[in-house]
Design an enzyme around this catalytic site. Sequence first.
Site, PDB file in Angstrom:
ATOM      1  N   ASP A  99       4.262   0.311  13.035  1.00 35.85           N
ATOM      2  CA  ASP A  99       3.605   0.293  11.738  1.00 35.85           C
ATOM      3  C   ASP A  99       3.005   1.673  11.508  1.00 35.85           C
ATOM      4  O   ASP A  99       2.276   2.178  12.361  1.00 35.85           O
ATOM      5  CB  ASP A  99       2.492  -0.766  11.751  1.00 35.85           C
ATOM      6  N   ASP A 205       3.034   1.304   5.886  1.00 39.54           N
ATOM      7  CA  ASP A 205       2.000   0.463   5.286  1.00 39.54           C
ATOM      8  C   ASP A 205       1.541   1.018   3.944  1.00 39.54           C
ATOM      9  O   ASP A 205       1.340   2.225   3.802  1.00 39.54           O
ATOM     10  CB  ASP A 205       0.796   0.413   6.247  1.00 39.54           C
ATOM     11  N   GLU A 261       6.304  -0.597   2.481  1.00 41.26           N
ATOM     12  CA  GLU A 261       5.619  -1.725   1.842  1.00 41.26           C
ATOM     13  C   GLU A 261       5.186  -1.329   0.441  1.00 41.26           C
ATOM     14  O   GLU A 261       4.496  -0.324   0.263  1.00 41.26           O
ATOM     15  CB  GLU A 261       4.384  -2.144   2.654  1.00 41.26           C
ATOM     16  N   HIS A 339       2.132 -10.962   8.141  1.00 40.53           N
ATOM     17  CA  HIS A 339       0.779 -11.205   8.633  1.00 40.53           C
ATOM     18  C   HIS A 339      -0.264 -11.203   7.520  1.00 40.53           C
ATOM     19  O   HIS A 339      -1.448 -11.314   7.803  1.00 40.53           O
ATOM     20  CB  HIS A 339       0.435 -10.117   9.654  1.00 40.53           C
ATOM     21  N   ASP A 340       0.149 -11.036   6.277  1.00 40.44           N
ATOM     22  CA  ASP A 340      -0.797 -11.014   5.160  1.00 40.44           C
ATOM     23  C   ASP A 340      -0.740 -12.289   4.323  1.00 40.44           C
ATOM     24  O   ASP A 340      -1.311 -12.331   3.223  1.00 40.44           O
ATOM     25  CB  ASP A 340      -0.508  -9.829   4.227  1.00 40.44           C
TER      26      ASP A 340
HETATM   27  O1  ISL Z   1      -3.004  -8.620   2.106  1.00 40.75           O
HETATM   28  C1  ISL Z   1      -2.685  -8.524   0.941  1.00 40.75           C
HETATM   29  C2  ISL Z   1      -2.695  -9.693   0.097  1.00 40.75           C
HETATM   30  O2  ISL Z   1      -3.196 -10.732   0.795  1.00 40.75           O
HETATM   31  C3  ISL Z   1      -2.185  -7.308   0.335  1.00 40.75           C
HETATM   32  O3  ISL Z   1      -2.800  -7.002  -0.852  1.00 40.75           O
HETATM   33  C4  ISL Z   1      -2.311  -6.181   1.310  1.00 40.75           C
HETATM   34  O4  ISL Z   1      -3.612  -5.766   1.380  1.00 40.75           O
HETATM   35  C5  ISL Z   1      -1.435  -5.052   0.874  1.00 40.75           C
HETATM   36  O5  ISL Z   1      -0.143  -5.576   0.801  1.00 40.75           O
HETATM   37  C6  ISL Z   1      -1.452  -3.942   1.895  1.00 40.75           C
HETATM   38  O6  ISL Z   1      -1.277  -4.484   3.168  1.00 40.75           O
HETATM   39  C7  ISL Z   1      -1.262  -3.655   4.259  1.00 40.75           C
HETATM   40  O7  ISL Z   1      -2.327  -2.742   4.282  1.00 40.75           O
HETATM   41  C8  ISL Z   1      -3.632  -3.310   4.452  1.00 40.75           C
HETATM   42  C9  ISL Z   1      -3.688  -4.300   5.614  1.00 40.75           C
HETATM   43  O8  ISL Z   1      -4.899  -4.998   5.566  1.00 40.75           O
HETATM   44  C10 ISL Z   1      -2.553  -5.269   5.606  1.00 40.75           C
HETATM   45  O9  ISL Z   1      -2.593  -6.092   6.731  1.00 40.75           O
HETATM   46  C11 ISL Z   1      -1.295  -4.474   5.537  1.00 40.75           C
HETATM   47  O10 ISL Z   1      -0.140  -5.270   5.614  1.00 40.75           O
HETATM   48  C12 ISL Z   1      -4.541  -2.161   4.695  1.00 40.75           C
HETATM   49  O11 ISL Z   1      -3.983  -1.336   5.693  1.00 40.75           O
END
Ligand code: ISL
Length: 581
Positions: A99, A205, A261, A339-340
Site C-alpha cells: 500500500d 492510497d 484508489e 477494508h473500508d
Molecule cells: O473509508 C472510506 C469510506 O468509508 C473512504 O472514504 C476512504 O476514506 C477513502 O476511500 C480513502 O481510503 C484510504 O485512505 C484513508 C484510509 O483511512 C483508508 O483505509 C484507505 O483505504 C486514509 O489513508
Amino acid sequence: ASSKAWWKEAVVYQIYPASFKDSNGDGLGDIPGIISKVPYIKSLGVDTIWLSPIFASPQNDMGYDISDYRAIHAPYGTVEDVQTLIDQLHNNNMRLLMDLVVNHTSDEHAWFKESRSSRDDPKRDWYFWRDPKFDANGNRKEPNNWKSIFGGSAWHFDEQTGQYYLALFLPSQPDLNWENEDMRQASYDDMRFWLDRGVDGFRIDSMNLMSKHPDLPDGKIVDDEPYQSGAEFFASGPRMHDYIREMRAVFDEYDTMTVGELGFTNDEESVGAYVGKDRHELNMVFTGDIVDMDFGSDSNHSKYGRGAFHPRKIRQITDMWQRVMPKVNGWNSVYLDNHDSGRSLSRYASDAPEHRSAAAKMLATYLLTLSGTPFMLAGQEVGMANLGKDYGVEAYIDVEGRNYYEAVLKTRGGDHSKMGDVMRELQLKARDHGRLPMQWDDSANAGFSAEGTKPWMTINRDYVDWNVASQVDEPDSVLAYWRKMLALRKEHSDLLTYGSYTPLSEGDTGEKVLGYERQCHETGKTALVLLNFSDREQKVQVKSFAQREFEVLVSNQDTNIKAHNVTLMPHGAVIKASYVT
Ligand code: ISL
C-alpha cells in the site's frame, strides 16, 4: 482484444495485516503469521497479495498514517521479515503489492515535524500551511471551508507558527504538498527502497487527491453545515496526471503493477484518463461506486445515510466499466470488498443462514467472470460476514464509524437508545466488518490468535460455523467453490480474462438477475453468466442460447438446467459455455 500482461491475469488477495494471523500471541496479526499462511493462499489459486500498510505508524488510522516509509511497525515484524515474505512469494511464483500512502503522512513523520517547526523550515512547503482568516468579529477562521473525510474541518491550527495545516483525513494525517519537487523526489526514493527489495507493485492510497487546486477555493455550499466537501477542488486536480506520469517513470525502472484508489471521481472520462493504454499512467483503478451502492439517498450520497442496494445498480456499474475499458483501450480492477466497507455478502447478497453459502458463491462467480483484475478480501473465500445485529456499538472501534456515531449522538442529547437508525447503517457499512480477524478454525479466537490472548478487535462469533478448517475438505463449501472458480478463470483465461463482454438486458433477465456473455473471438467460445441477486427463485429465458450447444461450466445449484430456460434458485449462479463448431 486486449493485449496480454501478467497483471491482467493476476488474482489479488487483500490482507489486512492486523487481522490475518497472529504468530506471537500479542493479539495482533503480523508478518511471520502471513508467511506461515503462504501455502494456504497459494492453494486457493491466488497469485498476488496486496498488503494494507505495515509501516512504522502511530496507528491512528491503522497504519494509513505513516511515520517512516522504510521501517516496519514493530508489532508486525521487521524489514527482514518482509524480505522473507517477498522471497517466499517469489519462490512460489507469487507476487506482493504494498500500500503506497503518499497523499499524506502521519504528523509523527520526521518531514512533518520539521515542516511544523518554523515558517522558514526548508520542508515548510512539503505540506499545506496557510494563514488564518478572520470573520467580521475578528475571530480566527480556517483558510477555507473544506470538510475532513472523517468529519470536522480539514484545517488544524498550529499555535507555534500561527498557521493552519491541511489534513483531508484525521488531524494526525497532514496532506503532503505534491507541488513541491523535493518532496516528490523524497517520496520516489522511498518507493525505490521497496522496489529494490523486490516488491511487485503498489495499491496507491487516495491516489487522485494528490493535486489540489492551487488557490484552495471554498467548496460549493450544499447544506447548512459549517464545512463542505470541497472535493471539486482536490479530487483529480489540475496536476494529477503530471504526478502520476512522473511516478510511472520510477515504476518503469522495474516491472511494477499499479492500482490507484479513486475517491469522488467516477465518471467515464476522468477514470479513462488514468487507465487508457496510450496514457501510460496506471494499470488499473478502484472506482468507489461499487462499494457505495447502498450509501444514502440524501443529496451528499453520504456513507451512513439511509440507502438500499438494488440489483439494478450493480448491473449499471458493471455494464458501464466493462464497456468503458475497451473503449479507452484500458484495464480495470474488479472488486466488491475491502477494508473500508462492510462485507458485500451482508450488503449486496445475504448472510442469512439459509442463503449464505449460495450467496457467497454467487458473488465469487461475479468477481471471477468479468474483464479486469479481481481483488478479493481475505475471508471472502469462506463466506465471512458482517458482525450481527446482536453486537452493540462498543464492538465498533474504527475511527470513521465512531466519529460518525459520536457526532449524531451529540445531536440526540447523548441518548444511546435513540441511535437505532445509526446502528443499522453501521451494521451494514462500518469499516470494522472488513477488518474482522480471519476465521481459521473453531478453536478459541478462531485460530487467529492463540487461546488466552486478547485479539485487537472483536472476533465475529459466527466463526464457530464459518471458518477455513471446516470448509477445506468439504466439496460443497464456499471455499471449494472459490478454488473451482479460480482454477476456471485460469483455464479459460482467453474467455474470462481477455474475452469481450456483452450484457444481457434487464428485459432478458428480469430486474433481479444480472446476466452477461463473455466471448473469445479467436475460438468463438462463449460463456453465459447468470447471477441471481435475490432471495427468490428467478426464471430466465436466454434466446441467444436456444440454438447453441452448451455445457454447464460451473453452478452453485444442481437443478437440471435446460438449454435456454434457466431456473435460478435464490442467489443462484450459473456459467454456461457454448462452442461454435
Ligand atoms: O473509508 C472510506 C469510506 O468509508 C473512504 O472514504 C476512504 O476514506 C477513502 O476511500 C480513502 O481510503 C484510504 O485512505 C484513508 C484510509 O483511512 C483508508 O483505509 C484507505 O483505504 C486514509 O489513508
